[in-house]
Design a protein around this motif. Structure first.
Motif, PDB file in Angstrom:
ATOM      1  N   ILE A   1      29.576  -8.129  -7.395  1.00  0.00           N
ATOM      2  CA  ILE A   1      30.483  -8.725  -8.383  1.00  0.00           C
ATOM      3  C   ILE A   1      31.861  -8.959  -7.734  1.00  0.00           C
ATOM      4  CG2 ILE A   1      31.680  -8.304 -10.583  1.00  0.00           C
ATOM      5  CD1 ILE A   1      29.065  -6.744 -11.441  1.00  0.00           C
ATOM      6  N   ASP A  39      31.792 -12.057  -5.781  1.00  0.00           N
ATOM      7  CA  ASP A  39      31.842 -13.240  -6.651  1.00  0.00           C
ATOM      8  C   ASP A  39      33.268 -13.502  -7.146  1.00  0.00           C
ATOM      9  OD1 ASP A  39      29.185 -13.723  -6.343  1.00  0.00           O
ATOM     10  OD2 ASP A  39      28.572 -12.931  -8.304  1.00  0.00           O
ATOM     11  N   CYS A  83      33.854 -17.411  -7.942  1.00  0.00           N
ATOM     12  CA  CYS A  83      32.722 -17.801  -8.820  1.00  0.00           C
ATOM     13  C   CYS A  83      32.816 -17.083 -10.158  1.00  0.00           C
ATOM     14  CB  CYS A  83      31.371 -17.446  -8.222  1.00  0.00           C
ATOM     15  SG  CYS A  83      31.215 -17.718  -6.482  1.00  0.00           S
ATOM     16  N   LEU A  84      33.646 -16.055 -10.226  1.00  0.00           N
ATOM     17  CA  LEU A  84      33.715 -15.217 -11.417  1.00  0.00           C
ATOM     18  C   LEU A  84      35.162 -14.753 -11.565  1.00  0.00           C
ATOM     19  CD1 LEU A  84      31.201 -14.019 -13.062  1.00  0.00           C
ATOM     20  CD2 LEU A  84      31.561 -11.928 -11.757  1.00  0.00           C
ATOM     21  N   ASP A 140      35.431 -12.383 -16.889  1.00  0.00           N
ATOM     22  CA  ASP A 140      34.003 -12.730 -17.057  1.00  0.00           C
ATOM     23  C   ASP A 140      33.103 -11.496 -16.953  1.00  0.00           C
ATOM     24  OD1 ASP A 140      34.480 -15.450 -17.238  1.00  0.00           O
ATOM     25  OD2 ASP A 140      34.265 -15.775 -15.071  1.00  0.00           O
ATOM     26  N   ILE A 141      33.642 -10.412 -16.376  1.00  0.00           N
ATOM     27  CA  ILE A 141      32.775  -9.247 -16.139  1.00  0.00           C
ATOM     28  C   ILE A 141      32.483  -8.548 -17.460  1.00  0.00           C
ATOM     29  CG2 ILE A 141      32.525  -7.032 -14.924  1.00  0.00           C
ATOM     30  CD1 ILE A 141      34.491  -8.119 -12.819  1.00  0.00           C
ATOM     31  N   ASN A 142      31.202  -8.489 -17.781  1.00  0.00           N
ATOM     32  CA  ASN A 142      30.786  -7.798 -19.006  1.00  0.00           C
ATOM     33  C   ASN A 142      29.464  -7.069 -18.729  1.00  0.00           C
ATOM     34  OD1 ASN A 142      28.786  -9.758 -19.007  1.00  0.00           O
ATOM     35  ND2 ASN A 142      29.873 -11.077 -20.464  1.00  0.00           N
ATOM     36  N   LYS A 188      26.462  -7.778 -19.451  1.00  0.00           N
ATOM     37  CA  LYS A 188      25.371  -8.636 -18.975  1.00  0.00           C
ATOM     38  C   LYS A 188      25.514  -8.919 -17.479  1.00  0.00           C
ATOM     39  CE  LYS A 188      22.634 -12.725 -19.810  1.00  0.00           C
ATOM     40  NZ  LYS A 188      22.561 -13.100 -18.401  1.00  0.00           N
ATOM     41  N   VAL A 189      26.761  -9.172 -17.060  1.00  0.00           N
ATOM     42  CA  VAL A 189      26.990  -9.444 -15.629  1.00  0.00           C
ATOM     43  C   VAL A 189      26.546  -8.228 -14.805  1.00  0.00           C
ATOM     44  CG1 VAL A 189      28.800  -9.816 -13.889  1.00  0.00           C
ATOM     45  CG2 VAL A 189      28.828 -11.133 -16.015  1.00  0.00           C
ATOM     46  N   ASP A 214      22.796  -8.019 -14.765  1.00  0.00           N
ATOM     47  CA  ASP A 214      22.240  -9.083 -13.915  1.00  0.00           C
ATOM     48  C   ASP A 214      22.393  -8.773 -12.429  1.00  0.00           C
ATOM     49  OD1 ASP A 214      21.534 -10.475 -16.143  1.00  0.00           O
ATOM     50  OD2 ASP A 214      23.171 -11.932 -16.042  1.00  0.00           O
ATOM     51  N   ASN A 215      23.227  -7.795 -12.113  1.00  0.00           N
ATOM     52  CA  ASN A 215      23.388  -7.417 -10.713  1.00  0.00           C
ATOM     53  C   ASN A 215      22.631  -6.134 -10.349  1.00  0.00           C
ATOM     54  OD1 ASN A 215      25.293  -9.210  -8.995  1.00  0.00           O
ATOM     55  ND2 ASN A 215      26.120  -9.245 -11.070  1.00  0.00           N
ATOM     56  N   ALA A 253      17.334  -6.927 -12.867  1.00  0.00           N
ATOM     57  CA  ALA A 253      17.893  -8.109 -13.546  1.00  0.00           C
ATOM     58  C   ALA A 253      16.791  -8.900 -14.254  1.00  0.00           C
ATOM     59  CB  ALA A 253      18.579  -9.003 -12.522  1.00  0.00           C
TER      60      ALA A 253
END
Ligand code: IPE
Ligand code: IPE
Ligand code: MG
Length: 250
Positions: free
Chosen positions: A162, A165, A170-171, A175-177, A179-180, A183-184, A188
């Motif tokens: 993250i 990113d 890209c992030l 944006d970090i939540n 779900k992020v 997904d990492n 995922a």
């Protein structure tokens, strides 16, 4: 002692046909060493027996319709065991991986590996890759094999990915939540485990799926992994179905 399972109130009343199965089951395959010790055998004999049982339980989970099964085979901390024990485990992984390429074809099982595979020999790594590649298009149960897996290691890896990113633009930090982060993780795209079963009677997580198991139901069973059988799995599934999961609600 099966602390959370009472046969009287459990199996005799419900059967698998009556219950909703968990989508994702995790199993901490623990107790091989004690199983061997009880029989005056070397610990490696316990691991062989455990590996055979893994084959049986995996097939059974697929047969009864479990969608995701995650088995804990080797932790990031297990390297600290004596060299001959680690060597015996690596040999077992190799023979299993060779056999699994053909074996799970008929069963339609998708095989994935979670954990840091870079620590394994090039031969093991290519068997891991081959298993994943050959099974990727199958449509049956997803089997996650946790090898050199540690949840803290997984979280560190996710944080680094993250951070890269964010650094690359890209992030953004906003944006970090959750779900992020999910997904990492190695898992995922998969549902969180509904149920984790730990045979061997230990009441601890031992670095297994920490992030993913925020609301997982745990069932600890006082049986050593090589002796764990499909009837005991049924008992655990029935016990799971009786639990009232509230996820913080009422
Ligand atoms: C689980 O059994 C297998 C691995 C951790 C690789 P153990 O080897 O931990 O067995 P016990 O807990 O010593 O009985
Ligand atoms: C957890 O068992 C890891 C696996 C089953 C692969 P351990 O035997 O390593 O866990 P601890 O040391 O009892 O916590
Ligand atoms: Mg153990």
């Amino acid at each position: 002692m099966l602390p959370f399972i009472s046969k009287k109130n459990n199996k005799s009343i419900l059967s698998l046909d009556d219950i909703k199965l968990p989508s994702h089951v995790g199993i901490i395959m623990d107790g091989n060493g004690r199983w061997a010790k009880k029989r005056g055998l070397p610990r490696s004999a316990g691991h062989s027996a455990g590996a055979n049982n893994f084959r049986t339980i995996t097939r059974y989970c697929n047969k009864i319709g479990i969608k995701y099964l995650t088995v804990y085979a080797f932790s990031t901390e297990n390297w600290k065991r004596p060299e001959d024990e680690v060597g015996a485990l690596m040999k077992l992984f190799k023979s299993y991986l060779q056999e699994a390429i053909a074996d799970f074809k008929d069963e339609n099982i998708v095989v994935k590996f979670i954990g840091d595979r870079n620590a394994f020999s090039p031969e093991l790594q290519s068997l891991i890759d081959e298993n994943e590649k050959l099974s990727a298009d199958r449509t049956g149960m997803v089997l996650n094999i946790a090898m050199n897996y540690g949840s803290r290691d997984e979280i560190v890896r996710a944080v680094k990915n993250i951070a890269v990113d964010v650094k690359d633009g890209c992030l953004t930090i906003d944006d970090i939540n959750e779900k992020v982060i999910s997904d990492n993780m190695y898992t995922a795209g998969q549902p969180d485990p509904d149920l984790v079963i730990r045979p061997s009677g230990e009441y601890r997580i031992s670095n297994f799926l920490l992030w993913q198991s925020a609301y997982t139901e745990y069932i600890i069973m006082d049986v050593l992994w090589p002796d764990f059988n499909t009837g005991m799995l049924d008992d655990a599934l029935i016990e799971f179905a009786r639990r009232n999961r509230r996820f913080g609600g009422v």
